[in-house]
Design a protein around this motif. Sequence first.
Motif, PDB file in Angstrom:
ATOM      1  N   PRO A 131       3.863  -0.409   8.492  1.00 41.25           N
ATOM      2  CA  PRO A 131       3.373   0.469   9.565  1.00 41.25           C
ATOM      3  C   PRO A 131       3.862   1.904   9.424  1.00 41.25           C
ATOM      4  O   PRO A 131       3.202   2.841   9.899  1.00 41.25           O
ATOM      5  N   LEU A 132       4.993   2.089   8.751  1.00 41.04           N
ATOM      6  CA  LEU A 132       5.492   3.446   8.518  1.00 41.04           C
ATOM      7  C   LEU A 132       4.622   4.175   7.499  1.00 41.04           C
ATOM      8  O   LEU A 132       4.348   5.373   7.642  1.00 41.04           O
ATOM      9  N   TRP A 133       4.177   3.451   6.470  1.00 36.07           N
ATOM     10  CA  TRP A 133       3.260   4.058   5.503  1.00 36.07           C
ATOM     11  C   TRP A 133       1.947   4.446   6.175  1.00 36.07           C
ATOM     12  O   TRP A 133       1.341   5.469   5.829  1.00 36.07           O
ATOM     13  N   LEU A 134       1.503   3.641   7.127  1.00 31.62           N
ATOM     14  CA  LEU A 134       0.283   3.993   7.860  1.00 31.62           C
ATOM     15  C   LEU A 134       0.478   5.288   8.639  1.00 31.62           C
ATOM     16  O   LEU A 134      -0.399   6.164   8.648  1.00 31.62           O
ATOM     17  N   LEU A 135       1.621   5.422   9.291  1.00 29.50           N
ATOM     18  CA  LEU A 135       1.904   6.645  10.036  1.00 29.50           C
ATOM     19  C   LEU A 135       2.011   7.846   9.100  1.00 29.50           C
ATOM     20  O   LEU A 135       1.683   8.975   9.477  1.00 29.50           O
ATOM     21  N   ALA A 136       2.452   7.594   7.873  1.00 31.83           N
ATOM     22  CA  ALA A 136       2.550   8.668   6.883  1.00 31.83           C
ATOM     23  C   ALA A 136       1.202   9.009   6.265  1.00 31.83           C
ATOM     24  O   ALA A 136       1.073  10.021   5.573  1.00 31.83           O
ATOM     25  N   GLY A 137       0.201   8.153   6.496  1.00 23.43           N
ATOM     26  CA  GLY A 137      -1.123   8.406   5.939  1.00 23.43           C
ATOM     27  C   GLY A 137      -1.270   7.995   4.491  1.00 23.43           C
ATOM     28  O   GLY A 137      -2.201   8.438   3.810  1.00 23.43           O
ATOM     29  N   ASP A 138      -0.386   7.130   4.009  1.00 25.10           N
ATOM     30  CA  ASP A 138      -0.461   6.654   2.621  1.00 25.10           C
ATOM     31  C   ASP A 138      -1.036   5.241   2.637  1.00 25.10           C
ATOM     32  O   ASP A 138      -0.312   4.254   2.735  1.00 25.10           O
ATOM     33  N   TRP A 139      -2.355   5.158   2.534  1.00 27.77           N
ATOM     34  CA  TRP A 139      -3.040   3.870   2.692  1.00 27.77           C
ATOM     35  C   TRP A 139      -2.734   2.926   1.539  1.00 27.77           C
ATOM     36  O   TRP A 139      -2.590   1.716   1.753  1.00 27.77           O
ATOM     37  N   ALA A 140      -2.633   3.448   0.330  1.00 25.22           N
ATOM     38  CA  ALA A 140      -2.350   2.594  -0.825  1.00 25.22           C
ATOM     39  C   ALA A 140      -0.959   1.981  -0.715  1.00 25.22           C
ATOM     40  O   ALA A 140      -0.759   0.791  -1.003  1.00 25.22           O
ATOM     41  N   ALA A 142       0.689   1.460   2.046  1.00 22.46           N
ATOM     42  CA  ALA A 142       0.652   0.492   3.145  1.00 22.46           C
ATOM     43  C   ALA A 142       0.078  -0.832   2.663  1.00 22.46           C
ATOM     44  O   ALA A 142       0.609  -1.909   2.971  1.00 22.46           O
ATOM     45  N   ARG A 143      -1.011  -0.755   1.900  1.00 22.02           N
ATOM     46  CA  ARG A 143      -1.622  -1.977   1.373  1.00 22.02           C
ATOM     47  C   ARG A 143      -0.644  -2.732   0.477  1.00 22.02           C
ATOM     48  O   ARG A 143      -0.497  -3.955   0.586  1.00 22.02           O
ATOM     49  N   GLU A 144       0.043  -2.006  -0.380  1.00 25.10           N
ATOM     50  CA  GLU A 144       1.002  -2.644  -1.282  1.00 25.10           C
ATOM     51  C   GLU A 144       2.139  -3.305  -0.508  1.00 25.10           C
ATOM     52  O   GLU A 144       2.589  -4.405  -0.855  1.00 25.10           O
ATOM     53  N   ALA A 145       2.593  -2.649   0.548  1.00 22.43           N
ATOM     54  CA  ALA A 145       3.671  -3.215   1.358  1.00 22.43           C
ATOM     55  C   ALA A 145       3.224  -4.501   2.049  1.00 22.43           C
ATOM     56  O   ALA A 145       3.984  -5.472   2.137  1.00 22.43           O
ATOM     57  N   VAL A 146       1.990  -4.517   2.537  1.00 19.51           N
ATOM     58  CA  VAL A 146       1.476  -5.722   3.194  1.00 19.51           C
ATOM     59  C   VAL A 146       1.306  -6.851   2.182  1.00 19.51           C
ATOM     60  O   VAL A 146       1.617  -8.016   2.469  1.00 19.51           O
ATOM     61  N   GLU A 147       0.825  -6.516   0.999  1.00 15.56           N
ATOM     62  CA  GLU A 147       0.601  -7.545  -0.018  1.00 15.56           C
ATOM     63  C   GLU A 147       1.896  -8.244  -0.423  1.00 15.56           C
ATOM     64  O   GLU A 147       1.859  -9.356  -0.960  1.00 15.56           O
ATOM     65  N   GLY A 148       3.021  -7.608  -0.152  1.00 19.17           N
ATOM     66  CA  GLY A 148       4.303  -8.230  -0.449  1.00 19.17           C
ATOM     67  C   GLY A 148       4.736  -9.255   0.582  1.00 19.17           C
ATOM     68  O   GLY A 148       5.773  -9.910   0.411  1.00 19.17           O
ATOM     69  N   ILE A 149       3.950  -9.405   1.651  1.00 16.32           N
ATOM     70  CA  ILE A 149       4.261 -10.377   2.706  1.00 16.32           C
ATOM     71  C   ILE A 149       3.494 -11.665   2.425  1.00 16.32           C
ATOM     72  O   ILE A 149       2.265 -11.651   2.316  1.00 16.32           O
ATOM     73  N   PRO A 156      -0.666 -11.976  12.503  1.00 12.99           N
ATOM     74  CA  PRO A 156      -1.360 -10.877  13.190  1.00 12.99           C
ATOM     75  C   PRO A 156      -0.932  -9.473  12.777  1.00 12.99           C
ATOM     76  O   PRO A 156      -1.786  -8.632  12.477  1.00 12.99           O
ATOM     77  N   ALA A 157       0.370  -9.185  12.758  1.00 10.89           N
ATOM     78  CA  ALA A 157       0.806  -7.809  12.486  1.00 10.89           C
ATOM     79  C   ALA A 157       0.395  -7.325  11.096  1.00 10.89           C
ATOM     80  O   ALA A 157      -0.261  -6.279  10.967  1.00 10.89           O
ATOM     81  N   PRO A 158       0.754  -8.027  10.023  1.00 12.37           N
ATOM     82  CA  PRO A 158       0.340  -7.529   8.707  1.00 12.37           C
ATOM     83  C   PRO A 158      -1.168  -7.538   8.495  1.00 12.37           C
ATOM     84  O   PRO A 158      -1.696  -6.675   7.776  1.00 12.37           O
ATOM     85  N   LEU A 159      -1.873  -8.480   9.124  1.00  8.96           N
ATOM     86  CA  LEU A 159      -3.333  -8.457   9.019  1.00  8.96           C
ATOM     87  C   LEU A 159      -3.885  -7.194   9.670  1.00  8.96           C
ATOM     88  O   LEU A 159      -4.804  -6.552   9.137  1.00  8.96           O
ATOM     89  N   ALA A 160      -3.324  -6.809  10.806  1.00  4.40           N
ATOM     90  CA  ALA A 160      -3.759  -5.573  11.466  1.00  4.40           C
ATOM     91  C   ALA A 160      -3.440  -4.358  10.602  1.00  4.40           C
ATOM     92  O   ALA A 160      -4.252  -3.428  10.494  1.00  4.40           O
ATOM     93  N   TRP A 161      -2.273  -4.344   9.969  1.00  3.45           N
ATOM     94  CA  TRP A 161      -1.913  -3.216   9.098  1.00  3.45           C
ATOM     95  C   TRP A 161      -2.871  -3.120   7.915  1.00  3.45           C
ATOM     96  O   TRP A 161      -3.323  -2.033   7.569  1.00  3.45           O
ATOM     97  N   MET A 162      -3.160  -4.265   7.305  1.00  3.91           N
ATOM     98  CA  MET A 162      -4.058  -4.254   6.153  1.00  3.91           C
ATOM     99  C   MET A 162      -5.460  -3.812   6.564  1.00  3.91           C
ATOM    100  O   MET A 162      -6.137  -3.074   5.831  1.00  3.91           O
ATOM    101  N   THR A 163      -5.890  -4.252   7.734  1.00  5.50           N
ATOM    102  CA  THR A 163      -7.210  -3.864   8.225  1.00  5.50           C
ATOM    103  C   THR A 163      -7.295  -2.355   8.417  1.00  5.50           C
ATOM    104  O   THR A 163      -8.276  -1.717   8.013  1.00  5.50           O
ATOM    105  N   GLU A 164      -6.265  -1.781   9.027  1.00  2.45           N
ATOM    106  CA  GLU A 164      -6.271  -0.329   9.213  1.00  2.45           C
ATOM    107  C   GLU A 164      -6.236   0.397   7.873  1.00  2.45           C
ATOM    108  O   GLU A 164      -6.953   1.390   7.674  1.00  2.45           O
ATOM    109  N   ALA A 165      -5.409  -0.081   6.950  1.00  2.85           N
ATOM    110  CA  ALA A 165      -5.332   0.556   5.636  1.00  2.85           C
ATOM    111  C   ALA A 165      -6.685   0.513   4.933  1.00  2.85           C
ATOM    112  O   ALA A 165      -7.116   1.503   4.321  1.00  2.85           O
TER     113      ALA A 165
END
Length: 300
Positions: A131-140, A142-149, A156-165
Amino acid sequence: MQPTMQQLDIFADSRDVMLRNDVLEQLQQRNATAARTALERLAAEYPGDGALSAMTALVRDLGSGSTAPFADHAALASARRHLEDEVVPAARRVLPAQTVHAWLAPCWRALAARAATLAFRGTDAVNHAAPLWLLAGDWAAAREAVEGIESWWRIPAPLAWMTEARYRAAGLDAAWPLLAELAWLAPARFAALLSALGDASLDTLRRRFDAAFPGTGEVDDYAWFPAWLLVGKPALAGRLGEARVQRNRAASRATALLGEILRREHEGDQHELVNLRQEFSRLHAGLFDTYMATRKVQHR
């Protein structure tokens, strides 16, 4: 000619503006040393200036600049609270509105980088790098961070992050499968994400859904948003068909079933349509009636 008293007052009034602008200029250039010098000059001449506290918070944050990884989630939580409670309000207080997001992005990026080694914890989801990468505007990132989960698409939380990214990086069309999965898995998070995205077409669809969907009016109704959408926009069947079906959730099964119904309609398989429509009606009678109204046929 000597300046008049009124002119001297104008010069005095503009002096504080000039000094504040000096601080702002260095802040926007992210020059911590020069910003501190300009701030000290402002504080010396105008110790009661209303912008001093906010500017001080920003100058201090510029000068802190730690890159050491966080030792644990508690350390990240403390740093995040400081940024949210002190730095963000200060930036909004003194920086031009159109520059606030860009100025804060490196702050969020620094926190995200320091949080990279912290594992995802379901009970403390917000304290993770994604979620911090999302706030920073770095979508790639953010996606990489979620994929590590592990099994992120089931949480719910990481799915929402990935969806936004996905949405931020590639647009609405690419995000439809994940939006559908999020609606089924966590309707409240889906509704919150729609608000956060600020997409005009999504907002319009949401208003139509709120007005027309034959549900309870509770947030859980949003689990049926993908199926309802497919009734009115069958062209999205291909995109929504890419979503992972959640067999334990009626709304997910209904969306997949409706996709099959649309395919059978296209093929003209009337015999199989009867069985499929009956199954659909058992999943949600009200939505089935909405679907049948668009077909102008009688349920058999």
